[in-house]
Structures are given as C-alpha cells and as structure tokens.
Scaffold this active site. Structure first.
Site, mmCIF file in Angstrom:
data_model
loop_
_atom_site.group_PDB
_atom_site.id
_atom_site.type_symbol
_atom_site.label_atom_id
_atom_site.label_comp_id
_atom_site.label_asym_id
_atom_site.label_seq_id
_atom_site.Cartn_x
_atom_site.Cartn_y
_atom_site.Cartn_z
ATOM 1 N N CYS A 1 0.894 -1.055 -0.654
ATOM 2 C CA CYS A 1 0.045 -0.102 -0.192
ATOM 3 C C CYS A 1 0.560 1.347 0.346
ATOM 4 O O CYS A 1 2.199 1.174 0.345
ATOM 5 C CB CYS A 1 -0.579 0.217 1.742
ATOM 6 S SG CYS A 1 -1.945 -1.431 1.063
ATOM 7 N N ARG B 1 4.869 0.407 -6.248
ATOM 8 C CA ARG B 1 5.358 -0.450 -5.070
ATOM 9 C C ARG B 1 3.637 -1.265 -4.828
ATOM 10 O O ARG B 1 3.923 -2.605 -4.349
ATOM 11 C CB ARG B 1 4.208 0.210 -3.844
ATOM 12 C CG ARG B 1 5.834 1.593 -2.994
ATOM 13 C CD ARG B 1 4.685 2.070 -2.033
ATOM 14 N NE ARG B 1 5.036 1.894 -0.942
ATOM 15 C CZ ARG B 1 5.307 1.771 0.211
ATOM 16 N NH1 ARG B 1 6.293 3.050 0.520
ATOM 17 N NH2 ARG B 1 5.026 1.670 1.503
ATOM 18 N N TRP C 1 -2.650 -2.292 -1.506
ATOM 19 C CA TRP C 1 -2.816 -3.820 -2.005
ATOM 20 C C TRP C 1 -3.344 -4.601 -1.100
ATOM 21 O O TRP C 1 -2.972 -4.480 0.572
ATOM 22 C CB TRP C 1 -1.448 -3.731 -1.384
ATOM 23 C CG TRP C 1 -0.510 -5.411 -2.455
ATOM 24 C CD1 TRP C 1 -0.536 -5.861 -3.355
ATOM 25 C CD2 TRP C 1 -0.490 -6.803 -1.534
ATOM 26 N NE1 TRP C 1 -0.699 -6.786 -3.576
ATOM 27 C CE2 TRP C 1 0.009 -7.452 -2.502
ATOM 28 C CE3 TRP C 1 -0.837 -7.400 -0.409
ATOM 29 C CZ2 TRP C 1 -0.029 -9.206 -2.436
ATOM 30 C CZ3 TRP C 1 -0.300 -8.442 0.308
ATOM 31 C CH2 TRP C 1 -0.170 -9.425 -1.119
ATOM 32 N N ASN D 1 -1.426 2.066 5.983
ATOM 33 C CA ASN D 1 -0.533 1.199 5.916
ATOM 34 C C ASN D 1 -0.071 0.081 6.910
ATOM 35 O O ASN D 1 0.238 1.054 8.387
ATOM 36 C CB ASN D 1 0.592 1.294 4.835
ATOM 37 C CG ASN D 1 0.296 2.564 3.435
ATOM 38 O OD1 ASN D 1 -0.081 2.416 2.991
ATOM 39 N ND2 ASN D 1 2.085 2.647 2.979
ATOM 40 N N GLY D 2 -0.416 -0.821 6.505
ATOM 41 C CA GLY D 2 0.426 -2.217 7.650
ATOM 42 C C GLY D 2 -0.810 -2.893 7.944
ATOM 43 O O GLY D 2 -2.011 -3.268 7.003
ATOM 44 N N GLU E 1 17.378 -17.581 -8.961
ATOM 45 C CA GLU E 1 16.985 -16.073 -9.583
ATOM 46 C C GLU E 1 16.422 -15.816 -10.628
ATOM 47 O O GLU E 1 15.423 -15.248 -11.254
ATOM 48 C CB GLU E 1 18.633 -14.920 -9.409
ATOM 49 C CG GLU E 1 18.123 -13.170 -9.493
ATOM 50 C CD GLU E 1 17.220 -12.843 -8.945
ATOM 51 O OE1 GLU E 1 16.402 -13.840 -7.958
ATOM 52 O OE2 GLU E 1 16.482 -11.865 -9.562
ATOM 53 N N LYS F 1 13.260 -14.404 -11.929
ATOM 54 C CA LYS F 1 12.295 -13.349 -12.629
ATOM 55 C C LYS F 1 11.730 -14.041 -13.904
ATOM 56 O O LYS F 1 10.349 -13.088 -14.518
ATOM 57 C CB LYS F 1 13.536 -12.762 -13.537
ATOM 58 C CG LYS F 1 14.623 -11.936 -12.660
ATOM 59 C CD LYS F 1 14.415 -10.876 -12.661
ATOM 60 C CE LYS F 1 13.726 -11.169 -11.126
ATOM 61 N NZ LYS F 1 14.296 -10.951 -9.930
ATOM 62 N N GLU G 1 7.920 -14.823 -12.347
ATOM 63 C CA GLU G 1 6.992 -12.869 -11.782
ATOM 64 C C GLU G 1 5.816 -12.007 -12.601
ATOM 65 O O GLU G 1 5.724 -12.089 -12.729
ATOM 66 C CB GLU G 1 7.623 -12.342 -10.882
ATOM 67 C CG GLU G 1 9.095 -12.028 -11.424
ATOM 68 C CD GLU G 1 10.075 -11.059 -10.049
ATOM 69 O OE1 GLU G 1 8.952 -10.248 -9.388
ATOM 70 O OE2 GLU G 1 10.795 -11.152 -10.470
ATOM 71 N N HIS H 1 16.800 -36.368 -8.892
ATOM 72 C CA HIS H 1 15.961 -36.488 -8.180
ATOM 73 C C HIS H 1 14.826 -36.588 -7.971
ATOM 74 O O HIS H 1 13.263 -36.571 -6.965
ATOM 75 C CB HIS H 1 16.464 -36.298 -6.612
ATOM 76 C CG HIS H 1 18.583 -36.925 -6.472
ATOM 77 N ND1 HIS H 1 18.883 -38.508 -6.321
ATOM 78 C CD2 HIS H 1 19.457 -36.075 -6.885
ATOM 79 C CE1 HIS H 1 19.731 -37.904 -6.283
ATOM 80 N NE2 HIS H 1 20.367 -36.800 -6.758
ATOM 81 N N LYS I 1 6.396 -4.082 -4.522
ATOM 82 C CA LYS I 1 7.840 -4.065 -4.449
ATOM 83 C C LYS I 1 8.097 -3.874 -3.332
ATOM 84 O O LYS I 1 9.644 -4.576 -3.004
ATOM 85 C CB LYS I 1 7.774 -2.556 -4.745
ATOM 86 C CG LYS I 1 9.366 -2.366 -5.196
ATOM 87 C CD LYS I 1 10.304 -2.903 -6.380
ATOM 88 C CE LYS I 1 11.819 -2.672 -6.075
ATOM 89 N NZ LYS I 1 11.687 -3.795 -7.051
HETATM 90 O O1 M6R Z 1 13.527 -5.797 0.199
HETATM 91 P P1 M6R Z 1 13.525 -7.064 -0.212
HETATM 92 O O2 M6R Z 1 14.888 -7.486 -1.114
HETATM 93 O O3 M6R Z 1 13.531 -7.447 1.297
HETATM 94 O O4 M6R Z 1 12.202 -7.345 -0.980
HETATM 95 C C1 M6R Z 1 12.654 -9.949 -1.042
HETATM 96 C C2 M6R Z 1 11.636 -10.009 -2.140
HETATM 97 O O5 M6R Z 1 10.138 -9.468 -1.871
HETATM 98 C C3 M6R Z 1 11.473 -9.497 -3.356
HETATM 99 O O6 M6R Z 1 13.703 -9.600 -3.222
HETATM 100 C C4 M6R Z 1 11.595 -10.039 -4.409
HETATM 101 O O7 M6R Z 1 11.818 -11.133 -4.480
HETATM 102 C C5 M6R Z 1 11.713 -9.285 -6.187
HETATM 103 N N1 M6R Z 1 11.367 -8.000 -6.027
HETATM 104 C C6 M6R Z 1 11.725 -10.043 -6.968
HETATM 105 O O8 M6R Z 1 12.023 -10.015 -8.477
#
Ligand code: M6R
Length: 616
Positions: free
Chosen positions: A2, A27, A74, A100-101, A489, A493, A496, A512, A611
C-alpha cells in the site's frame, strides 16, 4: 505494498495527490482512493484497479480542496473492490483515514465496536481504526489528536496513518508504527508519503516519523509530534533530514519501462556500490558502516543470513563468498521461516539481513529476533533511512539508486557487490585469503561493470531466444555451486514477470525427481560459466539431452563444449568463479524481460506483486 500520499497547503491538493498515486504505483496495489476536504465536508473518490481508472472517474467531478489524503491499496483483508479501498470514513462521514500496515487485533476491536452499534461497510482491518478513533473522541469529548493517541494505544500491529476530520478542516493527523511515513516540509505546505517518491518533486526537507509518533499538521503552523508511549504527550522536536532521492531517478529516462532502465543501470549500480570502498593504493577494502562491528564479524562463530526472494538468492551467493574466503560457517534462511522456528542463536553469531527495500516485514522480524537473542545484527539494504537501516546495529548500503520495477534487477547485482566487498575485507583481516586471490578478486570486481556492459550489448540476440521461450508453458533453470542461486533467480524473474511456470534447481539434483519433467517442450536454461565443477555440469546436460530437453546455455566466451550441446548460447566474459553471478545474471534478466514483453505482460507491475512486502 500500500502507498500513502497526503497534502495540506495553499495549492489544490488533488493534482498533487494524483501525481503522488502514480509515483506510488510501483509498490504494487489493486485499488486507489482519494478524500478531499471541501466546504461541504469530506468528498471521497475510490476505484478498483489502476490509478488511471480513478483519474478517469474524477475527470468531470469537483476535486477542489487544499487538504487531502490518498492511498493505493494492496489487498490483505478483503478483496480489491471499492468498499475495501481506502480512505475509510466514520459513520457520519466527518472523518476519513488511510492506512498502511495490519491491525492484528482487529477482530476483537471490531466486535467491541459492533457491540456499540457501529455498522461496518468493508471487510478491512483498517475500517476498525476510523470507528475506534471516532468512538474514543465521542466518548471522551476530546480533540482529534488526543483521541488518535488514546485509540492507537489499543491497537496491536503496524500502521502508517493519515487522518482528516471536519472537526478541524485545516488539520492533518499522521501516525506511524512499524510502517514508514515521511512528512515533507515545504513553504507553508506539507507533503506526506509512505516513501519519498510522492514528495521529492516538492521538497527534500523531510521528517521520518518514529514508531509511536503522532504528528499534528496544521495550516500555517509548525509540525507537532508526540509519542503514544509518552503518557504526558510531551512535544518532540522534529528532526529534519534531507531526502536522498532525485526526481530523475524516479523517471524512465528514455527507456520504455523501469525494468529495462534498471537492467541497463547495473554497470553504474555495481560501480556506485564499490565507490569509495576500495583503496587500491593502500590495498584496502573498507565498508565504513560496519567498521565498529568488524571485530565481532571476524570473531563470529557463524553468519546467519536472513532474507526473502531475490535478496535470499544474494544470501546464497554470499554463503559461497563467506565460506570460501572468510572460512566462517554460514546459514542462509528464509526470514519468514526463521522467525517462527525458535532458532538457536548464540551471542557470537552475526546475523546479516539483506533487503533492497529495508521494509520486508519477515526480514525485519528476523532482525528483531537476532537482536533479542544477543547476536550482532548487520543490515544490507538499498533504501537510506529505511526501517532496516534504523533497526540493525550497523550495515552497508548497496548504492543501486531507487528501483521502481517490481522485479529486482540492479539491487541484486549491487547486493552481490557489497557482499563480495564485505567478504574480501574480512578475509584479508582474518588472513584466510591468499593475497594473489585477494588481488585477482579486487581486479575482477573493478572490471565487472565493463563485463556487464558487454553482456547488455547482446540484447538483440537474447530477444530472439525469448521468441522461443515465450511459446512455452514451463521452463527449468539449472546451475551448480555459485551458479545455482543464479538459476533460482532466473526462474524467479521469468515466473514473476511473464507468468511462465519456472523452476530453479541444482543441476545434479534433477535426477532425484524433476528430470521426469524433461521432454521436447521443456526449455532448460543452464548457467554454465567456467567453474571448478564445469565437467560435472556437462554430464548433467548430457542427461537432459538424452531425454530430448532443449538446452539454452550461459557460458564463457569461447566455450565450445556446452555451447556445442545447446540450441541457443549466450556468452559472458570470464570473471573469477565467485563473481560469475554478476555477469551470468544479466542475460537471464533480459531473457525474462523480453519473454514478458512478447506475452504482453506489464513488466513493471506484475500481477499480485508488491515492491516492498511490508506485511507478513
Ligand atoms: O525488499 P526485499 O529485498 O526485502 O524484498 C524481498 C523480496 O520481496 C524481493 O526480493 C522479491 O523477491 C523481488 N522483488 C523479486 O524480483
């Protein structure tokens, strides 16, 4: 997640709030709303979906008013719709609030309010706050700032709040606990933001509220802050700081998307993360932020790395760096699991929390556990002044600059750079690294930005490979050693931003189980730069080819063995094995990016994602 923006001043609030909402889009959110103080009372506008929908909806409506609050939501409690969107209002419409929260005890509070006859309109935890504050105010007959303070003492959980009330149409109340909130101070005007993005265009003078702070912002008066934990509500003097953010950093700078801009910013992000930290003349690597705790790190029994998502992948790379160079055992933990596991932590452990945003709820909870149990707690994050920066004992920033695309790219390579510097600095002091390797790694780090540039020049070739991958439903990413986290990673990517199902595995592990998935339809992306187990990776590739899997490989320039077994190959320049993630990651980012574009996905704002994941 949010986002909050609010304004009190002489100008029309709506255009400032709208622009702020656009700046908060990165965000992640699924509805948006605005409340404006007008002569007739509080006017509300809310819409499910993008800020653009809200803007269209408001086009021919009266959006006048010089005081207003706005929010991107969000969804957590209740689906994304107009009822659940913020702002939420009191039953008589005299008070509006954005939040927010998460209110953790909202069920109990809601029941008490329902028993008093309050009718709720939404399924959110937030609505409890507005009714609670109103009920306290009505019962006690006190001014709003006092009622907010008393009500917040009953609230468990986290909040960043902005509240307006017709009781005083020239006043804005803000409060913060566990969720960031900034007050920007302009010329007879105030700008509120859950981060600097909606504020930076107007002022760089900001006050970061602290946990428990309640701020009273009144037209033409200085900001007044008190704390809910202070029974006398004595005024605190606001500490004004300079916002370390520029407007330019928040714009696309000629690129079509933030993600592509940020992928291309990596040579700079890596360079900036090294700047001032390597002194070649003195042969010294030094991270100023951890100097005070360096001895504790050198004497550590163990490093416990806590992080989530991409940052967790950085942690896995750090495991190789620290174990190989510093010879201290490392455990890498998902912060979300670690926090609920009653972990064994010794006082001579060093807990390293990695987070680009510095606001990830699970990682912050892990930091708290580390502190409570007496460990030394170090942070690595990208956002100056973030909660992590303030809650850890010491730390080092990755200087990647603001990252707006939801998918982490430049913050990942910047984190790896900082972790490599940390490992080198400690290893030299501990005497666990041969000087020849120390110099080689330093030299390779210094040349990494150019090497990244040379990979970026292959974008067109990668685009062609993306045409092939974009037609598939699944993909597998494999790597070994330090290339395994890179494979993870790469898979993250792809899934997502393109919504193609992807899995990352250690290459030897697939026999396995996952090898059952291999057939002609399964692209297998293998991260296979020169490394000490290169031959083993070659054998793993043979096993896939025998099952008719299609290999796309990331190899060193001049490689013939793996590239000879691949349908497509992307070459990266040679670099020490421990630093290969800095270059092998780049083609995987570009590949996912182009696959997502071909599949018409919104790369900067992938569905359902946020984000900074500030709720657990
Ligand atoms: O802000 P952070 O690095 O703590 O965020 C952790 C994850 O939410 C973040 O790395 C997320 O996996 C990436 N945005 C994916 O690209």
């Amino acid at each position: 997640m949010c986002g909050i923006v609010a304004y009190l001043g002489q100008k029309d609030a709506y255009p400032i709030l709208l622009k702020g909402l656009y700046r908060l889009e990165y965000r992640g959110y699924d509805s948006a709303g605005v409340a404006l103080m007008q002569e007739s009372g509080i006017k509300m506008f809310k819409k499910k979906g993008r800020v653009e929908e809200l803007q269209k909806f408001c086009e021919n409506l009266d959006t006048s008013g010089t005081l207003g609050i706005a929010h991107t939501r969000w969804a957590t409690h209740g689906e994304p719709n107009e009822q659940n969107a913020h702002p939420h209002v009191s039953e008589d419409g005299s008070m509006a609030l954005i939040h927010n929260g998460i209110v953790e005890n909202y069920v109990v509070l809601k029941q008490q309010l329902v028993n008093q006859g309050v009718a709720f309109k939404s399924e959110t935890d937030t609505e409890v706050l507005v009714h609670l504050i109103k009920s306290v105010q009505d019962k006690e007959g006190i001014p709003l700032p006092e009622a907010v303070t008393i009500a917040l003492r009953m609230v468990e959980g986290t909040y960043a709040l902005a509240i307006i009330s017709t009781e005083n149409p020239d006043q804005l109340i803000v409060a913060k606990k566990g969720s960031p909130l900034l007050v920007g101070i302009g010329d007879n005007e105030y700008f509120i933001g859950s981060d600097g993005a909606p504020i930076v265009e107007y002022t760089k003078q900001v006050v970061y509220l602290e946990d428990g702070d309640v701020g009273v912002i009144s037209r033409d008066k200085p900001l007044r802050i008190s704390n809910v934990n202070d029974s006398e509500r004595l005024p605190k003097s606001p500490y004004i700081q300079t916002l370390e953010l520029s407007l330019e950093q928040l714009e696309k700078g000629g690129f079509d998307t933030y993600m592509l801009k940020e992928i291309y910013e990596q040579p700079k992000a890596v360079r900036d993360s090294m700047r001032g930290r390597i002194n070649l003349e003195k042969d010294v690597v030094s991270l100023g932020g951890i100097i005070e705790y360096e001895q504790k790190m050198l004497n550590a029994r163990r490093f416990i790395i806590v992080a989530c998502g991409t940052s967790w992948h950085s942690g896995l790379i750090a495991e190789h760096l620290f174990e190989t160079l510093v010879r201290i055992p490392v455990e890498v933990e998902y912060a979300s699991e670690f926090r609920y596991r009653n972990p064994i932590i010794y006082e001579d452990d060093v807990l390293i929390a990695i987070s680009q945003s510095g606001e990830t709820a699970d990682t912050l909870a892990a930091v708290e556990i580390g502190k409570k149990r007496g460990a030394t707690v170090i942070g690595i994050c990208n956002v100056v002044g973030s909660t992590m920066a303030r809650e850890t004992m010491a730390g080092s920033y990755s200087h990647a600059g603001p990252e707006i695309g939801v998918a982490c790219t430049k913050t990942f390579t910047a984190q790896i750079t900082v972790l490599a510097l940390m490992a080198l600095s400690l290893a030299k002091k501990k005497g666990t690294i041969p000087m020849s390797l120390y110099h080689k790694l330093l030299n390779d780090l210094e040349t990494a930005p150019e090497k990244i540039e040379s990979v970026l020049r292959q974008e067109q070739k990668i685009q062609r490979i993306a045409q092939y991958v974009a037609t598939k439903q699944n993909a597998m990413f494999l790597g070994r050693g330090v290339s395994f986290p890179v494979a993870l990673e790469g898979a993250l990517k792809l899934k997502e931003i393109s919504y193609i199902h992807a899995e990352g595995y250690p290459a030897a592990e697939i026999k396995h189980g996952p090898i059952a998935l291999i057939d002609t339809n399964m692209p297998v992306i293998v991260v296979a730069p020169e490394q000490h187990i290169y031959d083993k990776v070659v054998s793993n590739i043979q096993e896939i080819i025998a099952r008719k899997g299609t290999i796309i490989s990331i190899v060193n320039e001049g490689d013939t063995t793996v590239s000879g077994m691949s349908k497509f190959t992307i070459e990266v320049p040679g670099i020490d094995e421990l630093l290969t993630p800095l270059v092998t990651t780049i083609p995987l980012q570009l590949l996912s990016y182009h696959v997502a574009l071909i599949r018409d996905c919104d790369v900067d704002k992938p569905r359902n994602l946020a984000k900074s994941v500030s709720v657990e």
